[in-house]
Write an enzyme that holds these catalytic residues in place. Structure first.
Site, PDB file in Angstrom:
ATOM      1  N   SER A 557      32.468  47.333  25.244  1.00 41.47           N
ATOM      2  CA  SER A 557      33.787  46.738  25.349  1.00 41.47           C
ATOM      3  C   SER A 557      34.112  46.022  24.034  1.00 41.47           C
ATOM      4  CB  SER A 557      33.827  45.799  26.551  1.00 41.47           C
ATOM      5  OG  SER A 557      35.128  45.453  26.885  1.00 41.47           O
ATOM      6  N   HIS A 672      35.573  50.725  33.863  1.00 32.28           N
ATOM      7  CA  HIS A 672      35.115  50.025  32.668  1.00 32.28           C
ATOM      8  C   HIS A 672      33.613  49.778  32.689  1.00 32.28           C
ATOM      9  CE1 HIS A 672      35.758  47.914  28.986  1.00 32.28           C
ATOM     10  NE2 HIS A 672      35.347  46.760  29.458  1.00 32.28           N
TER      11      HIS A 672
END
Length: 697
Positions: A557, A672
């Site tokens: 991320s 994610h």
């Protein structure tokens, strides 16, 4: 409360400045997430990379280790109390998507509790023909009978919200006029059993922000169509999100409307008697709780009033009635020191509990007021060298759970009596790797500007400091997120026991030393996080723990952006890079999915002055022909609707076009987090460790 809606990122208000001209991006076609051409490219990349990595002779053993760990029934079933029961969400080889289940406290304390299934996600998915991923249960306090269940297709952030009855363990049928919300990035909160705050995509093109989150807050009554919900607040489309929620002082509700202008700034209102009353709070302050008539606020910058000056990082309080009357009377609750900062703050029935980080190690302190209103503190009896996590703190009780862990000590779950501070061990994870053969050391290194940066090293007790040890350096450095010592059986079994050294860097941009540590690496100062990371890498080499040939790095991320910056800034410093669900194209990031919400962290690339510093580290724009780069392994997920998979896709395509050897794997679902179930997680994790062994041995 609302401020951190999403664990990654931020939006900032429009700034009038010189616009920049668009440049051609020959790989922009890869932004079509599920288009036929991009998906054909993805599958081809997956086949090539999987074949290469899985050729590692120990790959099957790594997968078996990971699955044993993920499906181990001895792992702690963390639970939270709702009403009279303790609830847990559980995955294993039988329940790959998971079951939501409950038990009593008496049963929970037993080695093998008897669980009652409340909701079976595998069965639901099979019955409906949808690959549902459970995203959470939000119950109406204090009745705790009706709840909102969030269900995502394949793990995306966008979810369908359904009303669930805990007493019957069934979804509320149509005859009872349930609340139902179609798939979207919605924010739904209970006001009472028949009324909710709702923000969602109303399909009008005006109800969502540029970041893809709700901009409207509506009041929705049971039995009425969603289209007739009453709008009570309209936020700016350039803001991150707007939401309504309820906080409680014991059982007294306070209805709050928050517009997150950026990830770090917000406007707050009390919704009372059909009116919005603005709260005169600093825009960058966080509401932490409501306790005995006082609202508690964490300061992200210094607060100066007529009567006092309060330090950055302090928690202050003010009577709610004074705040609503626009005449706040702030007083200090607690304040940080040079090395000690607030990690968590929790409010029980009778006390406030603060988890402090002191040089990245935890301690838990109880605060209670005496008859004179003076605060008295007492430290809870836990080890000082690990990480404490406090959870299941409710306003109707002084008992809750505390989890203790360190790199080499598996989690132990305690029940803490907040009145006596006596602890009772409820559960403990068994050792899952040979931890007694390893030790943890904390070092400090000076970064380029002289700032002392801490990092932890987990290594064999008999390590030879000959610069030949395969070493994995993990980093994040953003969004005021603290990376703390924690036990990972997968790291232990699949890395440490394989001869590796594990390193955790506590670089600026994180929250390890409070808001100033985070703000030191914002926007034009982003390079300081990267300099900290490089200083740690160089220190590991100077100590002869490893060498560039044997040094690998990993991050996901925002940490994926760190990885991209690391190998484009200093390609000679590393020989392996694991870049997971990353941001990489920092020129278009604000136009992809939730990207507009991150500009408070990185800046606005559409403003020429801000692009000038962003472009200095944007990995996609700093690749150079003829440079020898390490062989990077990129991973992402098709169903990640937070960080667009095109970041990794385009980076790989550009590198291949430049003749740079690279590996890429995109999980077709997983959101994610990168994986939707334990089998996917084990496979992907094992690919990472196999790749590292191939590169660093």
């Amino acid at each position: 409360m609302l401020k951190r809606i999403i664990p990654l990122c931020v939006a900032s208000a429009m700034t009038m400045a010189t616009p920049i001209q668009a440049e051609e991006d020959k790989f922009i076609w890869l932004e079509d997430v599920e288009g036929a051409k991009p998906m054909s490219w993805v599958k081809q990349q997956n086949d090539v990379s999987a074949a290469h990595i899985k050729a590692y002779k120990g790959f099957d053993s790594l997968v078996a280790n990971s699955l044993d760990i993920l499906n181990n029934k001895a792992r702690i079933p963390y639970a939270s109390r709702i009403g009279e029961y303790f609830y847990n969400f559980w995955k294993d080889e039988t329940h790959t998507r998971g079951i939501y289940r409950r038990t009593t406290l008496e049963e929970y304390a037993k080695p093998e509790p008897k669980w009652e299934t409340v909701l079976d996600i595998d069965a639901l998915g099979k019955a409906e023909g949808v690959n549902w991923v459970y995203k959470g249960m939000n119950c109406q306090y204090p009745l705790n009978e009706r709840c909102f269940v969030s269900l995502s297709r394949g793990g995306a952030d966008a979810a369908e919200v359904r009303e669930f009855d805990l007493t019957t363990k069934t979804f509320v049928d149509t005859a009872q006029k349930p609340f139902l919300v179609n798939e979207a990035k919605s924010i739904v909160s209970w006001i009472d059993k028949d009324t909710v705050f709702i923000g969602t995509d109303f399909g009008d093109g005006k109800s969502m922000t540029d970041s893809g989150y709700p901009s409207l807050v509506k009041l929705w009554k049971r039995g009425t169509p969603l289209s007739e919900a009453k709008t009570i607040f309209t936020g700016d489309k350039a803001s991150v999100a707007s939401a309504g929620y309820v906080i409680f002082d014991d059982k007294t509700p306070l209805n709050i409307i928050t517009e997150s202008l950026t990830f770090y700034t917000a406007k707050h209102y009390v919704y009372q008697n059909d009116k919005l009353i603005p709260l005169p709070l600093p825009a960058d302050a966080d509401i932490k709780g409501y306790f005995k008539g006082q609202l508690y606020i964490e300061l992200k910058s210094e607060l100066v009033t007529d009567k006092a000056t309060f330090k950055q990082g302090a928690v202050v309080m003010t009577p709610v009635d004074k705040l609503i009357a626009q005449t706040p009377e702030f007083s200090e609750f607690v304040s940080p020191t040079a090395s000690s900062f607030i990690s968590q703050i929790n409010f029980s029935k009778s006390a406030i509990f603060v988890t402090w980080l002191d040089d990245v190690k935890s301690k838990l302190v109880r605060y209670m007021q005496n008859d004179k209103g003076e605060w008295q503190s007492e430290i809870a009896p836990f080890e000082a060298n690990g990480t404490l996590s406090v959870f299941d703190v409710e306003r109707d009780s002084d008992e809750f759970f505390v989890d203790y862990t360190s790199f080499l000590e598996p989690s132990t779950l305690y029940r803490l009596n907040g009145t006596t501070l006596k602890t009772e061990k409820i559960k403990g994870m068994p050792q899952q790797f040979a931890a007694d053969k390893f030790e943890t050391k904390q070092y400090f290194v000076k970064s380029k500007d002289g700032t002392k940066v801490p990092y932890f090293v987990v290594m064999a007790k008999d390590i030879k400091l000959d610069a030949s040890n395969p070493t994995l350096l993990y980093g994040y450095g953003g969004f005021e997120v603290s990376r703390l010592p924690a036990y990972s059986a997968t790291v232990g079994k699949n890395w440490l026991e394989q001869g590796g050294v594990y390193v955790l860097g506590n670089i600026r941009g994180g929250g390890e030393y409070g808001p100033a540590w985070h703000q030191a690496a914002l926007k034009e100062n982003r390079h300081k996080a990267y300099e900290d990371f490089e200083a740690i890498a160089e220190d590991l080499i100077a100590r002869k723990i490893t060498s560039s040939q044997h040094l690998g790095i990993q991050g996901g991320s925002n940490g994926g952006l760190l990885m991209g910056a690391a190998f484009t800034r200093r390609p000679e410093l590393y020989n392996a890079v694991v870049c997971q669900v990353p941001l990489l194209d920092m020129k278009r990031y604000n136009k992809l999915l939730a990207g507009a919400s991150w500009m408070g962290e990185y800046g606005n690339p559409d403003i020429a002055e801000e692009w000038q510093y962003i472009k200095t580290y944007s990995p996609y724009h700093n690749l150079k022909q003829g440079v020898k780069y390490p062989k990077v392994f990129f991973t992402t997920s098709t169903r990640d609707d937070r960080v667009h998979p095109a970041h990794a896709r385009k980076m790989v395509a550009k590198m291949e076009d430049m003749g740079i050897d690279v590996l890429y794997y995109e999980n077709i679902e997983g959101g994610h987090a990168g994986a939707a179930d334990n089998t996917q997680a084990a496979e992907l994790s094992s690919m990472v460790y196999a790749y590292l062994m191939q590169q660093l041995r």
